[in-house]
Motif scaffolding. Structure first.
Motif, PDB file in Angstrom:
ATOM      1  N   ARG A 167       0.827  -1.206   0.000  1.00  0.00           N
ATOM      2  CA  ARG A 167       0.000   0.000   0.000  1.00  0.00           C
ATOM      3  C   ARG A 167       0.866   1.262   0.000  1.00  0.00           C
ATOM      4  N   ALA A 168       2.019   1.204   0.667  1.00  0.00           N
ATOM      5  CA  ALA A 168       2.915   2.353   0.651  1.00  0.00           C
ATOM      6  C   ALA A 168       3.387   2.645  -0.765  1.00  0.00           C
ATOM      7  N   ALA A 169       3.769   1.606  -1.492  1.00  0.00           N
ATOM      8  CA  ALA A 169       4.211   1.781  -2.876  1.00  0.00           C
ATOM      9  C   ALA A 169       3.073   2.286  -3.754  1.00  0.00           C
ATOM     10  N   ALA A 170       1.862   1.776  -3.500  1.00  0.00           N
ATOM     11  CA  ALA A 170       0.712   2.203  -4.306  1.00  0.00           C
ATOM     12  C   ALA A 170       0.398   3.675  -4.074  1.00  0.00           C
ATOM     13  N   ALA A 171       0.478   4.143  -2.829  1.00  0.00           N
ATOM     14  CA  ALA A 171       0.203   5.552  -2.541  1.00  0.00           C
ATOM     15  C   ALA A 171       1.196   6.460  -3.245  1.00  0.00           C
ATOM     16  N   ASP A 172       2.461   6.077  -3.258  1.00  0.00           N
ATOM     17  CA  ASP A 172       3.462   6.883  -3.964  1.00  0.00           C
ATOM     18  C   ASP A 172       3.187   6.924  -5.464  1.00  0.00           C
ATOM     19  N   GLU A 173       2.765   5.803  -6.019  1.00  0.00           N
ATOM     20  CA  GLU A 173       2.464   5.786  -7.457  1.00  0.00           C
ATOM     21  C   GLU A 173       1.280   6.689  -7.767  1.00  0.00           C
ATOM     22  N   LEU A 174       0.293   6.734  -6.865  1.00  0.00           N
ATOM     23  CA  LEU A 174      -0.838   7.645  -7.069  1.00  0.00           C
ATOM     24  C   LEU A 174      -0.378   9.092  -7.025  1.00  0.00           C
ATOM     25  N   LEU A 175       0.567   9.421  -6.143  1.00  0.00           N
ATOM     26  CA  LEU A 175       1.050  10.797  -6.079  1.00  0.00           C
ATOM     27  C   LEU A 175       1.750  11.169  -7.388  1.00  0.00           C
ATOM     28  N   ARG A 176       2.459  10.223  -7.986  1.00  0.00           N
ATOM     29  CA  ARG A 176       3.093  10.496  -9.278  1.00  0.00           C
ATOM     30  C   ARG A 176       2.033  10.680 -10.364  1.00  0.00           C
ATOM     31  N   GLN A 177       0.954   9.921 -10.296  1.00  0.00           N
ATOM     32  CA  GLN A 177      -0.142  10.106 -11.243  1.00  0.00           C
ATOM     33  C   GLN A 177      -0.759  11.490 -11.084  1.00  0.00           C
ATOM     34  N   PHE A 178      -0.903  11.932  -9.841  1.00  0.00           N
ATOM     35  CA  PHE A 178      -1.430  13.263  -9.568  1.00  0.00           C
ATOM     36  C   PHE A 178      -0.509  14.336 -10.152  1.00  0.00           C
ATOM     37  N   ALA A 179       0.801  14.187  -9.945  1.00  0.00           N
ATOM     38  CA  ALA A 179       1.751  15.164 -10.479  1.00  0.00           C
ATOM     39  C   ALA A 179       1.668  15.230 -11.999  1.00  0.00           C
ATOM     40  N   ALA A 180       1.532  14.082 -12.659  1.00  0.00           N
ATOM     41  CA  ALA A 180       1.421  14.064 -14.117  1.00  0.00           C
ATOM     42  C   ALA A 180       0.132  14.731 -14.574  1.00  0.00           C
ATOM     43  N   TRP A 181      -0.961  14.488 -13.832  1.00  0.00           N
ATOM     44  CA  TRP A 181      -2.242  15.140 -14.160  1.00  0.00           C
ATOM     45  C   TRP A 181      -2.102  16.652 -14.041  1.00  0.00           C
ATOM     46  N   CYS A 182      -1.450  17.108 -12.983  1.00  0.00           N
ATOM     47  CA  CYS A 182      -1.311  18.545 -12.757  1.00  0.00           C
ATOM     48  C   CYS A 182      -0.462  19.194 -13.853  1.00  0.00           C
ATOM     49  N   ASP A 183       0.551  18.478 -14.314  1.00  0.00           N
ATOM     50  CA  ASP A 183       1.406  19.011 -15.386  1.00  0.00           C
ATOM     51  C   ASP A 183       0.623  19.288 -16.661  1.00  0.00           C
ATOM     52  N   ARG A 184      -0.386  18.461 -16.936  1.00  0.00           N
ATOM     53  CA  ARG A 184      -1.108  18.593 -18.204  1.00  0.00           C
ATOM     54  C   ARG A 184      -2.473  19.264 -18.066  1.00  0.00           C
ATOM     55  N   THR A 185      -2.823  19.700 -16.849  1.00  0.00           N
ATOM     56  CA  THR A 185      -4.159  20.244 -16.593  1.00  0.00           C
ATOM     57  C   THR A 185      -4.043  21.685 -16.113  1.00  0.00           C
ATOM     58  N   THR A 186      -4.510  22.608 -16.910  1.00  0.00           N
ATOM     59  CA  THR A 186      -4.329  24.031 -16.584  1.00  0.00           C
ATOM     60  C   THR A 186      -5.159  24.463 -15.385  1.00  0.00           C
ATOM     61  N   THR A 187      -6.243  23.727 -15.062  1.00  0.00           N
ATOM     62  CA  THR A 187      -7.072  24.109 -13.917  1.00  0.00           C
ATOM     63  C   THR A 187      -6.487  23.632 -12.595  1.00  0.00           C
ATOM     64  N   CYS A 188      -5.430  22.841 -12.628  1.00  0.00           N
ATOM     65  CA  CYS A 188      -4.789  22.392 -11.396  1.00  0.00           C
ATOM     66  C   CYS A 188      -4.214  23.602 -10.661  1.00  0.00           C
ATOM     67  N   ALA A 189      -4.481  23.699  -9.364  1.00  0.00           N
ATOM     68  CA  ALA A 189      -4.013  24.842  -8.582  1.00  0.00           C
ATOM     69  C   ALA A 189      -2.490  24.916  -8.495  1.00  0.00           C
ATOM     70  N   LEU A 190      -1.819  23.829  -8.855  1.00  0.00           N
ATOM     71  CA  LEU A 190      -0.357  23.796  -8.833  1.00  0.00           C
ATOM     72  C   LEU A 190       0.228  23.711 -10.240  1.00  0.00           C
ATOM     73  N   HIS A 191      -0.600  23.953 -11.251  1.00  0.00           N
ATOM     74  CA  HIS A 191      -0.125  23.834 -12.631  1.00  0.00           C
ATOM     75  C   HIS A 191       1.049  24.790 -12.871  1.00  0.00           C
ATOM     76  N   GLY A 192       2.078  24.290 -13.514  1.00  0.00           N
ATOM     77  CA  GLY A 192       3.271  25.083 -13.784  1.00  0.00           C
ATOM     78  C   GLY A 192       4.329  24.976 -12.704  1.00  0.00           C
ATOM     79  N   ARG A 193       4.017  24.276 -11.609  1.00  0.00           N
ATOM     80  CA  ARG A 193       4.990  24.078 -10.533  1.00  0.00           C
ATOM     81  C   ARG A 193       5.418  22.612 -10.502  1.00  0.00           C
ATOM     82  N   ASP A 194       6.543  22.357  -9.925  1.00  0.00           N
ATOM     83  CA  ASP A 194       7.039  20.986  -9.773  1.00  0.00           C
ATOM     84  C   ASP A 194       6.346  20.375  -8.556  1.00  0.00           C
ATOM     85  N   VAL A 195       5.293  19.611  -8.811  1.00  0.00           N
ATOM     86  CA  VAL A 195       4.459  19.095  -7.724  1.00  0.00           C
ATOM     87  C   VAL A 195       5.269  18.238  -6.754  1.00  0.00           C
ATOM     88  N   LEU A 196       6.116  17.371  -7.279  1.00  0.00           N
ATOM     89  CA  LEU A 196       6.874  16.485  -6.406  1.00  0.00           C
ATOM     90  C   LEU A 196       7.933  17.241  -5.602  1.00  0.00           C
TER      91      LEU A 196
END
Length: 467
Positions: A241-270
């Protein structure tokens, strides 16, 4: 658990790890169906029927005391073409199976037309001897930094578990998932059905697995959506589960990189994530609430909320965390602590386990879900009444497994393990996206499940549905 209700001490004599099954001397009375109680949040009564079923408190002693289970049913809307009963459980543990069966929007109209959808409140949930612990003392930090803190946490847990058990006897000692599987067969018998279909989600998949082990010849069809791996030992229970949670955070960072409505868009989420965690560390709370909030958002996933929570924290405006009325924190002591061997012997073992958690999930600092469960079980003594083991379902029909590729609560690795343990009668459908729970995701996932339930035709081979 926020979406499905987000993710028991022996009712059985255990002989070689197999629960004793009640003999032919016990039989259930038919369920007397009545109008369901009004939903306190709705002016209208639920669209269905409700009743109760008396079952033995201890299935090894069916002549002894009994316990009352709440049951609910939504009758097939096309009775002329009825296929039978579909028992449904939304997991948790802690969710109400009776309420879930009456949900008007989860199953498709086609399924609701052909099946009586039935659910029952597992022991300790809903209206079936609800388990509630009542602690007025704040718990110590569940990530102890030294032996003294570990010992203080163990002492707290000893007292908390003892008090909760005393408050909730006798059901507390008779509530593990193997017991609930026996109750489920009592429901089948009370309904007069030779076979049943089953749809279980999250922790409800363990109920399905154990029913298939005990009564596989009574199963018409079974859908296990986001599966619990009952063969997981303590290290894998924490690490996967620890590994799965980290993979989800990477998925979130990738979503934010490509989504302009993300409140962190344009920043290095990780890169900003550790900064936000550090801010949350400095706030008065028993846990890092930001990590908890983002982990909960992974279930949806609700990436917009996760991004806003991180951005607000970095800006010095930490948002409030919603509270949910749900007895998971209480009932897990009687269920999860008895279904898994989560016994940490001493601080040295904890140190090694926590290091492995952080190695596999450094970004999220492990899995808050598994870590919290393991630390809550510190005060539970003796071996688990329903010990973990490999799945063995030779008498069951073909079962349809569903899992998201990126799931924080039931890692994809767990679905693969279950599939590999029963390759002859399981088919795996992978949702190539993120979140917990697969069936309602897309037309692809819904149609695959509906076709299987209605026609008994699973995908021809392991298949996938796009995100």
């Amino acid at each position: 658990m926020r979406i499905f209700g987000a993710v028991l001490g022996s009712l059985f004599l255990l002989t070689g790890g197999t629960p004793a099954v009640a003999g032919p001397g016990w039989s259930p009375s038919p369920i007397a169906w009545t109008t369901c109680p009004d939903d306190p949040d709705s002016p209208d009564a639920p669209d269905g029927e409700c009743g109760t079923l008396q079952v033995p408190l201890d299935w090894a002693r069916p002549w002894g005391p009994s316990i009352t289970l709440a049951v609910a049913r939504h009758r097939a809307t096309d009775p002329a073409h009825r296929l039978g009963v579909l028992l449904a459980d939304a997991g948790g543990p802690g969710s109400s199976g009776a309420e879930f069966a009456l949900s008007p929007s989860f199953f498709s109209p086609e399924v609701r037309a052909r099946f009586d959808v039935v659910g029952f409140d597992l022991r300790g949930t809903g209206r079936s001897a609800f388990i509630r612990c009542d602690s007025t003392t704040a718990p110590p930090d569940d990530e102890p930094a030294g032996r003294a803190q570990f010992d203080a946490l163990r002492s707290y847990s000893d007292e908390a578990v003892s008090a909760c058990r005393a408050r909730n006897l006798p059901v507390f000692d008779h509530a593990d998932t193997a017991v609930n599987a026996q109750d489920m067969d009592a429901v089948r018998r009370a309904l007069g059905e030779a076979r049943i279909s089953f749809h279980g989600i999250s922790y409800g998949t363990l109920l399905g697995q154990q029913y298939a082990e005990l009564h596989g010849d009574r199963v018409r069809a079974m859908v296990l959506d986001s599966s619990i791996d009952h063969s997981a030992g303590l290290e894998r229970f924490l690490g996967d589960r620890a590994a799965a949670a980290d993979e989800l955070l990477r998925q979130f960072a990738a979503w934010c990189d490509r989504t302009t409505t993300c409140a962190l868009h344009g920043r290095d989420v990780l890169a900003v994530w550790p900064q936000a965690l550090a801010v949350a560390d400095g706030l008065p709370a028993p846990h890092n609430w930001l990590r908890d909030r983002v982990f909960e958002d992974m279930y949806g996933p609700d990436w917009e909320d996760a991004a806003q929570a991180i951005a607000d924290t970095l800006a010095g405006r930490p948002p409030m965390t919603a509270q949910f009325e749900y007895n998971y924190a209480s009932i897990r002591l009687a269920v999860v602590c008895q279904d898994f061997d989560l016994r940490i012997r001493n601080f040295a073992q904890y140190t090694a386990l926590h290091a492995e958690e952080l190695r596999r999930g450094p970004l999220m600092r492990g899995s808050m879900l598994s870590h919290d469960e393991a630390m809550a079980c510190l005060g539970v003594h003796g071996p688990p009444s329903n010990p973990p083991h490999r799945l063995s379902i030779p008498r069951a029909p073909r079962i349809l497994l569903l899992n998201a590729r990126y799931d924080p609560a039931t890692p994809y690795a767990w679905a693969l393990t279950i599939h590999h343990q029963a390759p002859a009668n399981t088919t795996l459908l992978t949702y190539e996206g993120s979140g917990h729970g697969v069936y309602p995701r897309t037309a692809c996932t819904r149609s695959a499940v509906d076709r299987y339930l209605l026609t008994l035709e699973p995908p021809r081979s392991d298949a996938s549905c796009p995100a």
